[in-house]
Design a protein around this motif. Structure first.
Motif, PDB file in Angstrom:
ATOM      1  N   SER A 142       6.858  -2.168   9.603  1.00 52.54           N
ATOM      2  CA  SER A 142       7.749  -3.313   9.821  1.00 52.54           C
ATOM      3  C   SER A 142       9.198  -2.870   9.985  1.00 52.54           C
ATOM      4  N   LYS A 158      -1.543  -8.721  13.124  1.00 52.56           N
ATOM      5  CA  LYS A 158      -2.925  -8.529  12.652  1.00 52.56           C
ATOM      6  C   LYS A 158      -3.937  -8.802  13.769  1.00 52.56           C
ATOM      7  N   LYS A 198      -5.845   1.441  -4.611  1.00 58.85           N
ATOM      8  CA  LYS A 198      -6.236   1.312  -3.202  1.00 58.85           C
ATOM      9  C   LYS A 198      -5.645   2.392  -2.297  1.00 58.85           C
ATOM     10  N   LEU A 256       0.830  -1.217   0.000  1.00 62.02           N
ATOM     11  CA  LEU A 256       0.000   0.000   0.000  1.00 62.02           C
ATOM     12  C   LEU A 256       0.859   1.260   0.000  1.00 62.02           C
ATOM     13  N   PRO A 287      -3.554   7.543  12.163  1.00 62.31           N
ATOM     14  CA  PRO A 287      -3.885   6.489  13.130  1.00 62.31           C
ATOM     15  C   PRO A 287      -2.743   6.115  14.082  1.00 62.31           C
ATOM     16  N   GLU A 288      -1.707   6.958  14.182  1.00 62.71           N
ATOM     17  CA  GLU A 288      -0.513   6.562  14.943  1.00 62.71           C
ATOM     18  C   GLU A 288      -0.802   6.173  16.384  1.00 62.71           C
ATOM     19  N   LEU A 329      -2.856   7.617   4.990  1.00 60.23           N
ATOM     20  CA  LEU A 329      -2.865   7.396   6.438  1.00 60.23           C
ATOM     21  C   LEU A 329      -1.492   7.685   7.018  1.00 60.23           C
ATOM     22  N   GLY A 330      -1.462   8.169   8.250  1.00 59.84           N
ATOM     23  CA  GLY A 330      -0.196   8.394   8.932  1.00 59.84           C
ATOM     24  C   GLY A 330       0.752   9.214   8.073  1.00 59.84           C
ATOM     25  N   PHE A 332      -6.230   5.328   0.233  1.00 61.35           N
ATOM     26  CA  PHE A 332      -5.857   5.574   1.624  1.00 61.35           C
ATOM     27  C   PHE A 332      -4.683   6.554   1.734  1.00 61.35           C
ATOM     28  N   ASP A 385       6.527   2.745   6.933  1.00 59.48           N
ATOM     29  CA  ASP A 385       6.578   1.280   6.923  1.00 59.48           C
ATOM     30  C   ASP A 385       6.785   0.763   8.349  1.00 59.48           C
ATOM     31  N   ALA A 401      -0.112   4.287   2.730  1.00 64.99           N
ATOM     32  CA  ALA A 401      -0.731   3.832   3.994  1.00 64.99           C
ATOM     33  C   ALA A 401       0.156   4.087   5.200  1.00 64.99           C
ATOM     34  N   GLY A 402       1.101   5.011   5.078  1.00 63.34           N
ATOM     35  CA  GLY A 402       1.891   5.399   6.250  1.00 63.34           C
ATOM     36  C   GLY A 402       3.346   5.031   6.137  1.00 63.34           C
TER      37      GLY A 402
HETATM   38  N1  COA Z   1       3.583  -0.327   6.978  1.00 62.80           N
HETATM   39  C1  COA Z   1       3.954  -1.546   6.552  1.00 62.80           C
HETATM   40  N2  COA Z   1       3.151  -2.353   5.863  1.00 62.80           N
HETATM   41  C2  COA Z   1       1.900  -1.923   5.604  1.00 62.80           C
HETATM   42  C3  COA Z   1       1.433  -0.667   6.026  1.00 62.80           C
HETATM   43  C4  COA Z   1       2.343   0.143   6.747  1.00 62.80           C
HETATM   44  N3  COA Z   1       2.021   1.370   7.169  1.00 62.80           N
HETATM   45  N4  COA Z   1       0.151  -0.516   5.636  1.00 62.80           N
HETATM   46  C5  COA Z   1      -0.174  -1.640   4.979  1.00 62.80           C
HETATM   47  N5  COA Z   1       0.873  -2.490   4.961  1.00 62.80           N
HETATM   48  C6  COA Z   1       0.961  -3.813   4.336  1.00 62.80           C
HETATM   49  C7  COA Z   1       0.215  -4.870   5.168  1.00 62.80           C
HETATM   50  O1  COA Z   1       1.042  -5.339   6.233  1.00 62.80           O
HETATM   51  C8  COA Z   1      -0.052  -5.915   4.110  1.00 62.80           C
HETATM   52  O2  COA Z   1       1.140  -6.615   3.858  1.00 62.80           O
HETATM   53  P1  COA Z   1       1.085  -8.241   3.669  1.00 62.80           P
HETATM   54  O3  COA Z   1       0.194  -8.443   2.465  1.00 62.80           O
HETATM   55  O4  COA Z   1       2.518  -8.599   3.401  1.00 62.80           O
HETATM   56  O5  COA Z   1       0.510  -8.800   4.939  1.00 62.80           O
HETATM   57  C9  COA Z   1      -0.327  -5.091   2.848  1.00 62.80           C
HETATM   58  O6  COA Z   1       0.285  -3.816   3.090  1.00 62.80           O
HETATM   59  C10 COA Z   1      -1.804  -4.871   2.580  1.00 62.80           C
HETATM   60  O7  COA Z   1      -2.394  -4.287   3.742  1.00 62.80           O
HETATM   61  P2  COA Z   1      -3.623  -4.947   4.555  1.00 62.80           P
HETATM   62  O8  COA Z   1      -3.570  -4.433   5.973  1.00 62.80           O
HETATM   63  O9  COA Z   1      -3.644  -6.412   4.376  1.00 62.80           O
HETATM   64  O10 COA Z   1      -4.851  -4.292   3.767  1.00 62.80           O
HETATM   65  P3  COA Z   1      -6.320  -4.016   4.325  1.00 62.80           P
HETATM   66  O11 COA Z   1      -7.150  -3.686   3.135  1.00 62.80           O
HETATM   67  O12 COA Z   1      -6.765  -5.126   5.227  1.00 62.80           O
HETATM   68  O13 COA Z   1      -6.189  -2.693   5.249  1.00 62.80           O
HETATM   69  C11 COA Z   1      -5.354  -0.500   5.818  1.00 62.80           C
HETATM   70  C12 COA Z   1      -5.800  -1.462   4.699  1.00 62.80           C
HETATM   71  C13 COA Z   1      -4.791   0.738   5.155  1.00 62.80           C
HETATM   72  C14 COA Z   1      -6.583  -0.118   6.682  1.00 62.80           C
HETATM   73  C15 COA Z   1      -4.310  -1.192   6.709  1.00 62.80           C
HETATM   74  O14 COA Z   1      -3.279  -1.687   5.866  1.00 62.80           O
HETATM   75  C16 COA Z   1      -3.661  -0.315   7.757  1.00 62.80           C
HETATM   76  O15 COA Z   1      -4.279  -0.009   8.786  1.00 62.80           O
HETATM   77  N6  COA Z   1      -2.387   0.077   7.533  1.00 62.80           N
HETATM   78  C17 COA Z   1      -1.610   0.816   8.508  1.00 62.80           C
HETATM   79  C18 COA Z   1      -2.025   2.241   8.598  1.00 62.80           C
HETATM   80  C19 COA Z   1      -1.237   2.932   9.649  1.00 62.80           C
HETATM   81  O16 COA Z   1      -1.343   2.656  10.841  1.00 62.80           O
HETATM   82  N7  COA Z   1      -0.407   3.870   9.224  1.00 62.80           N
HETATM   83  C20 COA Z   1       0.383   4.683  10.122  1.00 62.80           C
HETATM   84  C21 COA Z   1       1.739   4.147  10.224  1.00 62.80           C
HETATM   85  S1  COA Z   1       2.735   5.159  11.274  1.00 62.80           S
END
Ligand code: COA
Length: 260
Positions: free
Chosen positions: A69, A252, A60, A25, A134-135, A110-111, A108, A67, A64-65
């Motif tokens: 990991s 998760k 999508k 993402l 969402p931090e 986010l963050g 999305f 990383d 999404a923020g």
């Molecule tokens: N950092 C690392 N990996 C991320 C990520 C992030 N910020 N956001 C998404 N991903 C990864 C997921 O781990 C997943 O990887 P995988 O397929 O290897 O397991 C992949 O991207 C798809 O995300 P997934 O969570 O399965 O999609 P979803 O449709 O269920 O949910 C979100 C979408 C955006 C709601 C969700 O990914 C999410 O909450 N992400 C984190 C947002 C966040 O907290 N950002 C602030 C970071 S400081």
């Protein structure tokens, strides 16, 4: 520099930058931030570039923020360094870019993704996009300027609510509260961004750069706020709540915070 995580294309004096980690993402890992710093340094100085459009690959996500990991085992000092370095090399560099930068928010944001969009000068969002900081659900706070830029855009009350609840808001609400300039159909996001930049392209580039500097100076009182944000972001890394928050995300599951 050859890019592995972003795409960059110069067309009709507009530089199109796409964050290209669709499987994750478009989350901002270290290498992506290094490449963004490099491409914005190019955009700032290259005469052929008269405007920049920043977007994310796929339908999508914009981004999404940061990383999660990558920083899950960081210490307080590493957390603070991560925020400070990102601020200077990418987020402030985008805000201070003398060419107008439009975030084309295709999904999305986010963050760190919303923080990236907020560092841009103008935001155009797809009506399907969702935005949030969402931090706190990870036991963290925004670390790339989000506490300051969101407050400047939408006011203190809305900023505290969005940051403390970690809720996502719709594109329509984002437009209503001044977080984005336009909401359009997903298929029209790039066209709207181009329309804005093609208009700005006709104006005097030195005057446009001067306007960006002057408008940015209106928020200069936030300088101390950025410093507080960086320090507080770093401190979060020393808490058990942070470890629980990121572990829960990576496993998760829902986080169980103890307030320690
Ligand atoms: N950092 C690392 N990996 C991320 C990520 C992030 N910020 N956001 C998404 N991903 C990864 C997921 O781990 C997943 O990887 P995988 O397929 O290897 O397991 C992949 O991207 C798809 O995300 P997934 O969570 O399965 O999609 P979803 O449709 O269920 O949910 C979100 C979408 C955006 C709601 C969700 O990914 C999410 O909450 N992400 C984190 C947002 C966040 O907290 N950002 C602030 C970071 S400081």
């Amino acid at each position: 520099m050859t890019y592995q995580n972003i795409l960059s294309e110069l067309k009709n004096n507009l530089l199109y930058i796409t964050i290209n980690r669709e499987q994750k993402l478009n989350a901002l890992n270290k290498d992506t931030l290094i490449e963004l710093a490099d491409v914005f340094a190019f955009a700032s100085t290259e005469k052929e570039v008269k405007g920049v459009i920043l977007t994310g690959a796929g339908e999508k996500a914009f981004v999404a923020g940061a990383d999660i990991s990558e920083f899950s085992s960081y210490t307080t000092d590493q957390g603070e360094a991560l925020a400070r370095n990102g601020h200077v090399t990418v987020f402030d560099a985008i805000e201070n870019c003398p060419k107008p930068v439009v975030a084309a928010i295709n999904g999305f944001a986010l963050g760190g993704g919303l923080e990236l969009a907020m560092a841009c000068h103008i935001r155009v969002a797809a009506d399907t996009a969702k935005m949030g900081l969402p931090e706190v659900s990870l036991g963290l706070i925004p670390g790339y300027g989000g506490t300051q830029r969101l407050t400047a855009l939408v006011g203190k009350g809305r900023a505290i609510e969005m940051i403390a609840t970690a809720d996502m808001i719709s594109a329509e609400k984002a437009e209503r509260i001044g977080l984005v300039n336009y909401v359009v159909l997903p298929s029209e996001v790039m066209g709207k961004a181009e329309e804005i930049l093609n208009k700005i392209k006709m104006r005097g580039p030195l005057a446009v750069a001067a306007a960006i500097r002057a408008v940015n100076a209106a928020g200069a009182i936030a300088a101390d706020g950025f410093e507080v944000e960086i320090e507080e972001f770093g401190k979060c890394f020393g808490t058990a709540d942070f470890k629980e928050g990121v572990t829960a995300f990576l496993e998760k599951r829902k986080a169980d915070f103890k307030g320690a």
